[in-house]
Design an enzyme around this catalytic site. Structure first.
Site, mmCIF file in Angstrom:
data_model
loop_
_atom_site.group_PDB
_atom_site.id
_atom_site.type_symbol
_atom_site.label_atom_id
_atom_site.label_comp_id
_atom_site.label_asym_id
_atom_site.label_seq_id
_atom_site.Cartn_x
_atom_site.Cartn_y
_atom_site.Cartn_z
ATOM 1 N N GLY B 132 -7.209 11.970 9.460
ATOM 2 C CA GLY B 132 -7.606 10.965 10.449
ATOM 3 C C GLY B 132 -8.511 9.935 9.805
ATOM 4 N N GLU B 248 -6.256 14.057 -3.904
ATOM 5 C CA GLU B 248 -5.072 13.539 -3.224
ATOM 6 C C GLU B 248 -4.041 13.056 -4.238
ATOM 7 O OE1 GLU B 248 -5.973 10.586 -0.289
ATOM 8 O OE2 GLU B 248 -3.868 10.280 0.222
ATOM 9 N N THR B 375 -3.116 0.528 -1.322
ATOM 10 C CA THR B 375 -2.083 -0.500 -1.490
ATOM 11 C C THR B 375 -1.896 -0.823 -2.970
ATOM 12 O OG1 THR B 375 -3.573 -2.397 -1.455
ATOM 13 C CG2 THR B 375 -2.802 -1.575 0.685
ATOM 14 N N GLU B 377 -1.774 -3.619 -4.222
ATOM 15 C CA GLU B 377 -2.695 -4.687 -4.610
ATOM 16 C C GLU B 377 -4.019 -4.095 -5.089
ATOM 17 O OE1 GLU B 377 -0.853 -4.707 -1.841
ATOM 18 O OE2 GLU B 377 0.515 -6.318 -2.410
#
Lengths: 363, 396
Positions: B132, B248, B375, B377
């Site tokens: 979350g 992760e 992202t 970027e």
């Protein structure tokens, strides 16, 4: 698994870095190119004296040779050394005669040889002679021996033609980059003494691909240098009140260059490592050559873009990296031919078994 | 320089493969899946998924990298990567957020009670987590999140809205980042909680993606969570999130490689007109170029595994791997469909779909990887700034 260099490899690279920086740094590339010979004889003598001409032939392996070539590429070195090593490896791998063994031994001690293959022109064997006109043969002018690959029905026949033989003409031609090439015209008698061996098509393809992977090592070195030059420049060049390297558009160019350069180096080292330890390497070599050839052009052209005007001036050295990237890509053969060979290799590997060929790591 | 797997790592992978072969023979995912199980939505599919994960847990395969004191196998991160890549190649469930992210973070910063309450359940495959983090107004700029947690005695009361909470429909808990400081406190006012997904006040609304699978919006209305479920100290959640981020990043090589395999399988079999696509030199050229990029993805992943295994620092390497692989997913599916022509429009389940329609789905799914998990970027910023030393950007 250990992707870093061994102590011996590190020592070799350190030695090459020092010697090349002393005798043929990139800042001197234009001056060296303007000399009659077009290369640094001191560097060449060092290469022979320090045993670099034996790498992959009599000493160490092609992996060590690739590490030397990476450094030549980094400094945009123009030299007969890579071409003569390429010729030496072809003869070493495919040669079967006493003449072949003798020639390899002479290359190790500094005899300049160079390859003449179907990418340069068509050799027409006829009644004990070899005829043909061959374009853009590397370091043709000054070569002592031409290793000529003559297509025959069952593969490729290799013959040694001394530059002094009757019927050999060498015409120097200017190349795009700082390397020297020439047109070689042959109408020579080849007797049994000239025979080096006959290679089956698969063996010829392997030998050619090993040469391509070693050229990729040089190309990858050039891409690494172009990246380093760009990083240094965008940190120093101030516009709008600060270094241009703070702009995201510039940073993303540099990030793309890093991925290209890293990928070229990893692919190349992986392919040459496979060859050095005796594993099948052909598909990996073709991948390395195709990728390095195209990636180095992207990287060097982006470094030009980031440098602006200075990179376009003859008096600065940066243009050597751009010109070399393209010229080396062309020396790998046409794009179409490279992809055709690679496509064959990919499909052959798929037919042998996708999982073992594409998924499993070497164990 | 050496590109081989060490003997013990190769032996481990062989063992894990043998184990998975055994599960397959027993009937776990015995039918080849056309869609990756992490994306399944039907109740029976979810049940099959959790049965598989619980089985991994029962047989001791979930805590590969966990220290033995927590019931794990104490294996290296390299072996963990090999196992995850094997699951990805076989298209088996691999979104094991609890095992990788939550558990390792708890081992570092969790209370003894939390380790006692959560680790065994995660290890058994009984507890599954969803993340979350993202809110409608807080994506890449996570430090701006505004879901609010207010202390009320022995509980916190949570109000707000999260979005793209993938897996909320089958998770038992959400690993929730909420604001406990002032609205503008950014990194200094965030706290992490483990919230049971069935807590009153939580409303889960499905969001169906353009690749058909489900993610969720999750609404929190006066959701009460015991203080004991707070991870780390109040307002120190940012360091917890940063720690979690470290766990992760598992480089994935084999997703792209398995898609390449699908393209090659398609190209080397006769199509509905009786022609073998790969007989065409132009098709072979396309396949050649895609194979190069798949090999690069593999080597980028291998390099990270090598650095981590040797305890060397990683800077730009995971970002390079992330950008290159995610851009390849799109390029690979795009080129493959372009080779297929009109029939490439036919998706999974459509009669006559080339390659069983998997690449049609892969193409529709491919955009998500380029913006999810940092992202591209931002990844390029990291490559330039952390990898190459260019000036830090003005993001705070």
């Amino acid at each position: 698994m250990e992707l870093t260099l061994t102590e011996d490899q590190r020592a070799l690279v350190d030695s090459v870095v020092g010697v090349v920086a002393k005798y043929a740094p990139i800042e001197n590339a234009s001056a060296v190119a303007a000399t009659p010979s077009g290369y640094s004889a001191e560097l060449f003598d060092q290469a022979v004296g320090l045993g670099w001409t034996g790498l992959g032939l009599e000493d160490a392996s092609v992996l060590e040779l690739a590490l030397v070539l990476e450094q030549f590429g980094r400094q945009a070195v123009a030299s007969p050394y890579p071409a003569m090593m390429a010729a030496g490896l072809v003869v070493h791998r495919l040669g079967t005669t006493d003449r072949a063994r003798e020639l390899v031994g002479r290359i190790v001690t500094g005899t300049r040889a160079t390859l003449v293959t179907p990418v340069h022109g068509r050799a027409e064997p006829a009644d004990g002679r070899v005829r043909g006109e061959f374009r853009a043969v590397e370091w043709a002018d000054g070569a002592a021996e031409f290793v000529v690959a003559v297509p025959v029905p069952d593969g490729v026949r290799l013959v040694a033609v001394p530059a002094t033989a009757d019927g050999v003409t060498v015409t120097p031609t200017a190349a795009m980059d700082n390397e020297r090439v020439g047109t070689v015209t042959l109408d020579v008698a080849v007797d049994a003494d000239a025979e080096l061996g006959v290679a089956e098509p698969a063996a010829w393809r392997s030998a050619t691909l090993l040469g391509a992977a070693l050229r990729a090592a040089e190309i990858a070195g050039g891409a690494e240098r172009a990246l380093a030059a760009a990083v240094e420049h965008v940190q120093q060049r101030n516009q709008f009140g600060g270094p241009i390297g703070r702009f995201q558009a510039v940073q993303h160019h540099v990030a793309n260059m890093r991925m290209d350069a890293d990928a070229a180096t990893l692919l190349t080292r992986s392919a040459v490592w496979r060859a050095a330890v005796g594993r099948p390497f052909e598909r990996q070599a073709a991948m390395a050559a195709w990728f390095a050839g195209t990636a180095a052009e992207r990287v060097t052209s982006t470094t030009n873009q980031l440098h602006g005007g200075i990179g376009f001036m003859r008096e600065y050295w940066l243009h050597h990296l751009f010109h070399r990237a393209k010229a080396q890509q062309l020396r790998l053969g046409t794009a179409r031919a490279q992809l055709a060979v690679l496509g064959d290799l990919v499909l052959e590997a798929h037919a042998r078994g996708f999982r073992a060929e594409f998924v499993d790591w070497p164990a | 320089m050496d590109f081989t797997l060490a003997a013990e790592d190769a032996a481990f992978l062989d063992e894990f493969r043998g184990y998975l072969d055994g599960l397959h023979a027993e009937g776990h995912y015995a039918e080849p899946e056309l869609v990756r199980p992490d994306h399944h939505v039907r109740p029976d599919q979810l049940e099959r998924r959790s049965a598989f994960i619980r089985r991994l847990g029962k047989d001791g395969w979930l805590g590969l990298t966990w220290p033995t004191e927590y019931g794990g196998q104490g294996r290296s991160s390299l072996q963990h990567w090999l196992a995850m890549d094997e699951l990805a190649y076989r298209q088996l469930p691999s979104m094991l957020l609890g095992v990788s992210i939550v558990a390792h973070t708890l081992m570092h910063v969790g209370s003894e009670q939390q380790k006692h309450d959560f680790l065994p359940g995660i290890l058994a495959g009984d507890l599954e987590f969803c993340l979350g983090y993202t809110e409608p107004g807080s994506g890449t700029d996570l430090a701006s999140l505004q879901t609010r947690a207010v202390r009320d005695g022995a509980e916190y009361v949570i109000n707000g809205q999260k979005i793209y909470t993938t897996g909320a429909q089958y998770a038992t808990h959400v690993w929730l980042a909420a604001r406990t400081g002032a609205p503008d406190s950014r990194h200094k006012g965030i706290t992490v909680f483990m919230v049971p997904i069935d807590t009153p006040g939580i409303t889960i609304r499905p969001l169906i993606t353009a690749a058909d699978y489900r993610t969720n919006e999750v609404f929190y209305d006066d959701v009460r969570v015991p203080v004991a479920n707070r991870v780390g100290e109040e307002n120190e959640g940012w360091s917890v999130l940063r720690l979690a981020l470290r766990f992760e990043r598992t480089p994935q090589a084999n997703r792209a490689v398995s898609e390449l395999g699908e393209v090659l399988d398609w190209a080397t079999a006769p199509d509905h007109r009786g022609e073998v696509p790969a007989d065409d030199p132009v098709v072979r050229q396309e396949l050649a170029a895609l194979a190069v990029d798949a090999e690069i993805v593999r080597l980028f992943a291998f390099r990270i595994a090598d650095l981590v295994a040797r305890g060397e620092p990683v800077t730009a390497e995971p970002s390079e791997s992330k950008v290159y692989s995610t851009e390849l997913y799109q390029r690979l599916a795009s080129r493959a469909l372009a080779l297929m022509g009109p029939a490439g429009q036919l998706g999974v389940g459509e009669p006559g779909a080339p390659g069983e329609g998997k690449l049609e789905l892969a193409f529709r799914e491919s955009p998500v990887f380029q913006f999810a998990a940092g992202t591209n970027e931002v990844q390029r910023d990291i490559i330039a700034q952390q990898g190459l030393g260019l000036p830090r950007s003005s993001r705070k």
